[in-house]
Design a protein around this motif. Structure first.
Motif: not given
Length: 134
Positions: A31-42, A81-88, A93-95, A101-103
């Motif tokens: 999930x963290x690698x996918x988050x980094x990929x989304x940041x790169x797209x943005x 499409x390119x910013x708002x949806x990936x940020x959501x 994913x962060x949540x 982490x709690x588990x």
């Protein structure tokens, strides 16, 4: 170790807590690698938009007249499409990573039973090679 699924009352047994912790760490890393990929797209989109904007402003008035600038509503849709949806998606994913982490904290505390959300139980089962929980 028993894993209980929130809201369903379903339970299943895992061989040991270390195995479950390893699966959770794998899921979190993915999930963290996918988050980094989304940041790169943005970032790539924002860089491209800035370049387009700079190129448009450098044009002469006559050239601006004949060049087709995208209407504002097109730019708004592009932004969604390119910013708002990936940020959501990043927020979601962060949540989810916070839940993981709690588990992991509960597992490190030596608990015999862990309660996980349905979405996480399905990911754990996929990692373990099982098809379904119920």
């Amino acid at each position: 170790m028993i894993v209980s699924v929130e809201g369903t009352g379903q339970q299943y047994e895992v061989v040991n807590a270390e195995e479950l912790a390893n699966y959770l760490c794998e899921i979190k890393a993915k999930r963290l690698s996918y988050i980094a990929e989304l940041h790169g797209r943005i970032e790539r989109y924002e860089k491209r938009r800035a370049q387009q904007q700079a190129a448009y402003h450098k044009m002469s008035s006559i050239r601006k007249l004949f060049s087709g600038k995208a209407p504002d509503h097109h730019l708004a849709v592009e932004y969604m499409v390119y910013v708002r949806q990936p940020m959501q998606e990043i927020a979601q994913l962060t949540g989810g990573n916070n839940v993981i982490e709690e588990i992991l904290v509960v597992l490190s505390g030596g608990a015999d039973t862990v309660c996980v959300p349905v979405w996480l139980s399905q990911e754990i089962l996929n990692r373990m090679g099982r098809e379904r929980l119920w």
